[in-house]
Design a protein around this motif. Structure first.
Motif, PDB file in Angstrom:
ATOM      1  N   ALA A   1       0.843  -1.203   0.000  1.00  0.00           N
ATOM      2  CA  ALA A   1       0.000   0.000   0.000  1.00  0.00           C
ATOM      3  C   ALA A   1       0.878   1.253   0.000  1.00  0.00           C
ATOM      4  CB  ALA A   1      -0.908  -0.001   1.228  1.00  0.00           C
ATOM      5  N   PRO A   2       0.389   2.328  -0.617  1.00  0.00           N
ATOM      6  CA  PRO A   2       1.200   3.551  -0.687  1.00  0.00           C
ATOM      7  C   PRO A   2       1.501   4.170   0.676  1.00  0.00           C
ATOM      8  CG  PRO A   2      -1.001   3.934  -1.570  1.00  0.00           C
ATOM      9  CD  PRO A   2      -0.881   2.471  -1.311  1.00  0.00           C
ATOM     10  N   ASP A   3       0.690   3.837   1.692  1.00  0.00           N
ATOM     11  CA  ASP A   3       0.937   4.380   3.036  1.00  0.00           C
ATOM     12  C   ASP A   3       1.621   3.370   3.952  1.00  0.00           C
ATOM     13  OD1 ASP A   3      -1.203   2.649   3.309  1.00  0.00           O
ATOM     14  OD2 ASP A   3      -2.414   4.021   4.503  1.00  0.00           O
ATOM     15  N   SER A   4       2.137   2.293   3.375  1.00  0.00           N
ATOM     16  CA  SER A   4       2.771   1.229   4.157  1.00  0.00           C
ATOM     17  C   SER A   4       4.189   1.604   4.560  1.00  0.00           C
ATOM     18  CB  SER A   4       2.799  -0.054   3.335  1.00  0.00           C
ATOM     19  OG  SER A   4       3.500  -1.062   4.028  1.00  0.00           O
ATOM     20  N   HIS A   5       4.555   1.180   5.761  1.00  0.00           N
ATOM     21  CA  HIS A   5       5.931   1.321   6.232  1.00  0.00           C
ATOM     22  C   HIS A   5       6.717   0.049   5.929  1.00  0.00           C
ATOM     23  CE1 HIS A   5       5.539   5.171   8.303  1.00  0.00           C
ATOM     24  NE2 HIS A   5       4.313   4.782   8.554  1.00  0.00           N
ATOM     25  N   ASP A   6       6.130  -0.851   5.137  1.00  0.00           N
ATOM     26  CA  ASP A   6       6.755  -2.130   4.789  1.00  0.00           C
ATOM     27  C   ASP A   6       7.553  -2.054   3.489  1.00  0.00           C
ATOM     28  OD1 ASP A   6       7.258  -4.942   5.143  1.00  0.00           O
ATOM     29  OD2 ASP A   6       5.797  -5.311   3.548  1.00  0.00           O
ATOM     30  N   ALA A   7       7.596  -0.915   2.837  1.00  0.00           N
ATOM     31  CA  ALA A   7       8.273  -0.788   1.544  1.00  0.00           C
ATOM     32  C   ALA A   7       9.691  -0.257   1.719  1.00  0.00           C
ATOM     33  CB  ALA A   7       7.495   0.145   0.631  1.00  0.00           C
ATOM     34  N   THR A   8      10.597  -0.806   0.898  1.00  0.00           N
ATOM     35  CA  THR A   8      11.953  -0.275   0.826  1.00  0.00           C
ATOM     36  C   THR A   8      12.225   0.125  -0.618  1.00  0.00           C
ATOM     37  OG1 THR A   8      13.018  -2.405   0.368  1.00  0.00           O
ATOM     38  CG2 THR A   8      12.751  -1.785   2.693  1.00  0.00           C
TER      39      THR A   8
ATOM     40  N   VAL B   1       6.510   7.728   3.320  1.00  0.00           N
ATOM     41  CA  VAL B   1       5.059   7.643   3.155  1.00  0.00           C
ATOM     42  C   VAL B   1       4.544   9.003   2.684  1.00  0.00           C
ATOM     43  CG1 VAL B   1       2.880   7.323   4.379  1.00  0.00           C
ATOM     44  CG2 VAL B   1       4.815   5.837   4.876  1.00  0.00           C
ATOM     45  N   ARG B   2       3.797   8.994   1.600  1.00  0.00           N
ATOM     46  CA  ARG B   2       3.190  10.229   1.097  1.00  0.00           C
ATOM     47  C   ARG B   2       1.900  10.477   1.870  1.00  0.00           C
ATOM     48  NH1 ARG B   2       3.012  10.260  -5.082  1.00  0.00           N
ATOM     49  NH2 ARG B   2       5.218  10.451  -4.664  1.00  0.00           N
ATOM     50  N   PRO B   3       1.706  11.660   2.436  1.00  0.00           N
ATOM     51  CA  PRO B   3       0.487  11.957   3.190  1.00  0.00           C
ATOM     52  C   PRO B   3      -0.772  11.773   2.336  1.00  0.00           C
ATOM     53  CG  PRO B   3       2.120  13.673   3.529  1.00  0.00           C
ATOM     54  CD  PRO B   3       2.633  12.789   2.429  1.00  0.00           C
ATOM     55  N   ALA B   4      -1.874  11.403   2.983  1.00  0.00           N
ATOM     56  CA  ALA B   4      -3.135  11.096   2.292  1.00  0.00           C
ATOM     57  C   ALA B   4      -3.579  12.237   1.372  1.00  0.00           C
ATOM     58  CB  ALA B   4      -4.218  10.762   3.305  1.00  0.00           C
ATOM     59  N   LYS B   5      -3.489  13.467   1.833  1.00  0.00           N
ATOM     60  CA  LYS B   5      -3.919  14.595   0.988  1.00  0.00           C
ATOM     61  C   LYS B   5      -3.056  14.711  -0.266  1.00  0.00           C
ATOM     62  CE  LYS B   5      -6.311  17.565   4.192  1.00  0.00           C
ATOM     63  NZ  LYS B   5      -7.405  18.256   3.605  1.00  0.00           N
ATOM     64  N   ALA B   6      -1.777  14.428  -0.132  1.00  0.00           N
ATOM     65  CA  ALA B   6      -0.878  14.484  -1.287  1.00  0.00           C
ATOM     66  C   ALA B   6      -1.152  13.329  -2.248  1.00  0.00           C
ATOM     67  CB  ALA B   6       0.573  14.465  -0.827  1.00  0.00           C
ATOM     68  N   LEU B   7      -1.606  12.192  -1.728  1.00  0.00           N
ATOM     69  CA  LEU B   7      -1.943  11.055  -2.596  1.00  0.00           C
ATOM     70  C   LEU B   7      -3.098  11.391  -3.525  1.00  0.00           C
ATOM     71  CD1 LEU B   7      -1.635   7.981  -0.224  1.00  0.00           C
ATOM     72  CD2 LEU B   7      -0.289   8.432  -2.277  1.00  0.00           C
ATOM     73  N   GLU B   8      -4.001  12.240  -3.071  1.00  0.00           N
ATOM     74  CA  GLU B   8      -5.124  12.658  -3.920  1.00  0.00           C
ATOM     75  C   GLU B   8      -4.613  13.437  -5.133  1.00  0.00           C
ATOM     76  OE1 GLU B   8      -7.917  14.820  -1.502  1.00  0.00           O
ATOM     77  OE2 GLU B   8      -7.992  13.205  -0.016  1.00  0.00           O
ATOM     78  N   ALA B   9      -3.692  14.341  -4.898  1.00  0.00           N
ATOM     79  CA  ALA B   9      -3.165  15.179  -5.977  1.00  0.00           C
ATOM     80  C   ALA B   9      -2.102  14.454  -6.802  1.00  0.00           C
ATOM     81  CB  ALA B   9      -2.576  16.463  -5.388  1.00  0.00           C
ATOM     82  N   CYS B  10      -1.351  13.582  -6.169  1.00  0.00           N
ATOM     83  CA  CYS B  10      -0.257  12.856  -6.823  1.00  0.00           C
ATOM     84  C   CYS B  10      -0.391  11.373  -6.501  1.00  0.00           C
ATOM     85  CB  CYS B  10       1.086  13.379  -6.330  1.00  0.00           C
ATOM     86  SG  CYS B  10       1.325  15.135  -6.594  1.00  0.00           S
ATOM     87  N   PRO B  11      -1.271  10.680  -7.211  1.00  0.00           N
ATOM     88  CA  PRO B  11      -1.541   9.271  -6.877  1.00  0.00           C
ATOM     89  C   PRO B  11      -0.345   8.361  -7.174  1.00  0.00           C
ATOM     90  CG  PRO B  11      -2.697   9.888  -8.880  1.00  0.00           C
ATOM     91  CD  PRO B  11      -2.057  11.136  -8.352  1.00  0.00           C
TER      92      PRO B  11
END
Length: 78
Positions: free
Chosen positions: A16-23, A56-66
């Protein structure tokens, strides 16, 4: 801007884009932490650079920059 990839390029599990599991490496190759640690020893197999936690990209930023929807893989698949 960082391109957020949707999957681990080694095991193909979703990340997921908000996951802390990504490297990621400096070229934005993306791997889950389990693969980075257990399979890759924290080294990107493409560029030999180090793998570090993806920001992690903040939720509001994900809306503008998916995040990207294009899946990537180290392996050639049929």
């Amino acid at each position: 801007m960082l391109e957020i990839h949707p999957n681990c390029e080694y095991c193909d599990n979703d990340i997921a884009p908000d996951s802390h599991d990504a490297t990621i490496c400096s070229f934005e190759c993306t791997f889950c932490k389990a693969c980075a640690k257990d399979k890759l020893n924290w080294i990107c197999p493409k560029c030999n650079g180090n793998l570090t936690e993806r920001p992690v990209r903040p939720a509001k930023a994900l809306e503008a920059c998916p995040p990207s929807t294009k899946r990537r893989s180290l392996f050639v698949r049929d």
